[in-house]
Design an enzyme around this catalytic site. Structure first.
Site, PDB file in Angstrom:
ATOM      1  N   GLU A 168    -102.459  12.459  48.915  1.00  0.00           N
ATOM      2  CA  GLU A 168    -102.960  11.730  49.984  1.00  0.00           C
ATOM      3  C   GLU A 168    -102.534  12.019  51.411  1.00  0.00           C
ATOM      4  O   GLU A 168    -103.074  12.062  52.417  1.00  0.00           O
ATOM      5  CB  GLU A 168    -102.494  10.186  49.909  1.00  0.00           C
ATOM      6  N   GLU A 169    -101.242  12.469  51.492  1.00  0.00           N
ATOM      7  CA  GLU A 169    -100.496  12.968  52.747  1.00  0.00           C
ATOM      8  C   GLU A 169    -101.339  14.126  53.321  1.00  0.00           C
ATOM      9  O   GLU A 169    -100.782  14.507  54.297  1.00  0.00           O
ATOM     10  CB  GLU A 169     -99.045  12.930  52.316  1.00  0.00           C
ATOM     11  N   ASP A 192    -102.763   1.017  49.039  1.00  0.00           N
ATOM     12  CA  ASP A 192    -101.956   2.085  49.507  1.00  0.00           C
ATOM     13  C   ASP A 192    -100.408   1.873  49.630  1.00  0.00           C
ATOM     14  O   ASP A 192     -99.868   1.880  48.454  1.00  0.00           O
ATOM     15  CB  ASP A 192    -102.325   2.473  51.053  1.00  0.00           C
ATOM     16  N   HIS A 241     -90.854   6.711  54.494  1.00  0.00           N
ATOM     17  CA  HIS A 241     -90.952   8.018  54.300  1.00  0.00           C
ATOM     18  C   HIS A 241     -89.424   8.641  54.508  1.00  0.00           C
ATOM     19  O   HIS A 241     -89.153   9.746  55.115  1.00  0.00           O
ATOM     20  CB  HIS A 241     -91.660   8.677  55.494  1.00  0.00           C
TER      21      HIS A 241
END
Length: 316
Positions: free
Chosen positions: A28-29, A57, A158
């Site tokens: 996804e990133e 998500d 993150h």
């Protein structure tokens, strides 16, 4: 947890009327790689058969629910929240409404404009940008999408501190909102999978497109741009949506629904989102084919992208 619950239903002989596909996306990133490759591979099948895509998500990182949806599904999403209980003791609908009202007040205090696109009647945010795996389904395939998320103060995003300790002590102690998300995701999926007549509201969608157009022209010198035909067609779409709502209501209230009538209505409703696709794509970005929903070259939402960018450049 969602798939466990669905598996338990299957063991009891309870199957959804429509196929449900459960996906966990990789990459996804890095350009939304997994979902995009899969969506492109099966685009023809999805355009022919798919009802909707539900994106989850960042499922849970706090107690505040935020829901996104194309406007045709926004009323159904709000209605579903009324049948679920929030850990606060309120219905999820009441808790969601309170979150929106609190955030509006905070934005007002800080003189920030409300850019969420949330209306009091639907609650769902209908300004849908990019940055998550719904992108290929909405912008390339033309599927209606829903996004579900519980969030809160999330200073560890993150980072190496985004771990079980943080979740157990700060994010969701007791995993109450994780549990609610599993329930909500499952109920929403099953409503779409089992509905005799799909729960789309196109009159609401038309009103939302009118809002997009009003925002496009607000405070801008658009005297060289004649949008009267666009407004007329939005009015026609809204009137057709209201007629369809009446047809759906009368069909559902009948003692027995004719399968052929139901199939015809459902097929027609599934086609509406595809009708917003321009095969050539929006100017400068041919992969993005949806003429109502786009994204800026960041994740930020961009409605009526072809018109909006032309107005901003004064490219009459």
């Amino acid at each position: 947890e969602l798939t466990r619950a669905l598996g338990e239903l299957k063991k009891r002989g309870i199957r959804p009327r429509r196929t449900m596909v459960i996906c966990s996306w990789d990459g996804e990133e890095v350009g939304l790689t997994g979902s995009t490759e899969w969506g492109e591979q099966f685009a023809d099948d999805l355009r022919s058969k798919a009802v909707a895509y539900i994106n989850v998500d960042e499922a849970t990182s706090g107690p505040n629910f935020h829901g996104q949806a194309v406007a045709s599904l926004a009323p159904m999403l709000a209605e579903t929240t009324q049948s679920l209980q929030d850990p606060s003791g309120k219905t999820l609908y009441e808790a969601w409404k309170a979150t929106i009202e609190r955030e509006r007040a905070e934005r007002k205090q800080s003189s920030q404009m409300n850019d969420s696109g949330v209306t009091s009647t639907t609650l769902a945010d209908t300004r849908i940008g990019s940055g998550s795996d719904h992108t290929v389904f909405l912008n390339f395939i033309g599927m209606p999408v829903i996004g579900l998320q519980f969030d809160g103060d999330y200073g560890v995003y993150h980072s190496a501190y985004d771990d079980f300790y943080w979740m157990n002590h700060f994010g969701d102690p007791g995993y109450r909102y994780h549990t609610l998300m599993s329930q909500f995701w499952g109920v929403t999926s099953l409503r779409l999978a089992n509905a005799d007549l799909l729960p789309f509201d196109f009159a609401t969608y038309a009103g939302n497109v009118r809002e997009f157009l009003d925002e496009l022209t607000k405070g801008k010198d658009t005297v060289q741009l004649d949008l009267s035909s666009v407004r007329k067609q939005i009015d026609d779409f809204e009137a057709a949506g209201k007629r369809l709502d009446q047809k759906l209501s009368s069909t559902l209230s009948s003692s027995k629904i004719d399968p052929k009538v139901a199939s015809e209505l459902n097929r027609g409703m599934m086609q509406v989102e595809r009708n917003w696709l321009n095969p050539d794509g929006i100017p400068g970005r041919p992969w993005f084919k949806h003429i109502l929903y786009g994204a800026r070259f960041t994740y930020a939402h961009l409605e009526l992208p072809g018109l909006a960018e032309a107005v901003e450049k004064q490219d009459w």
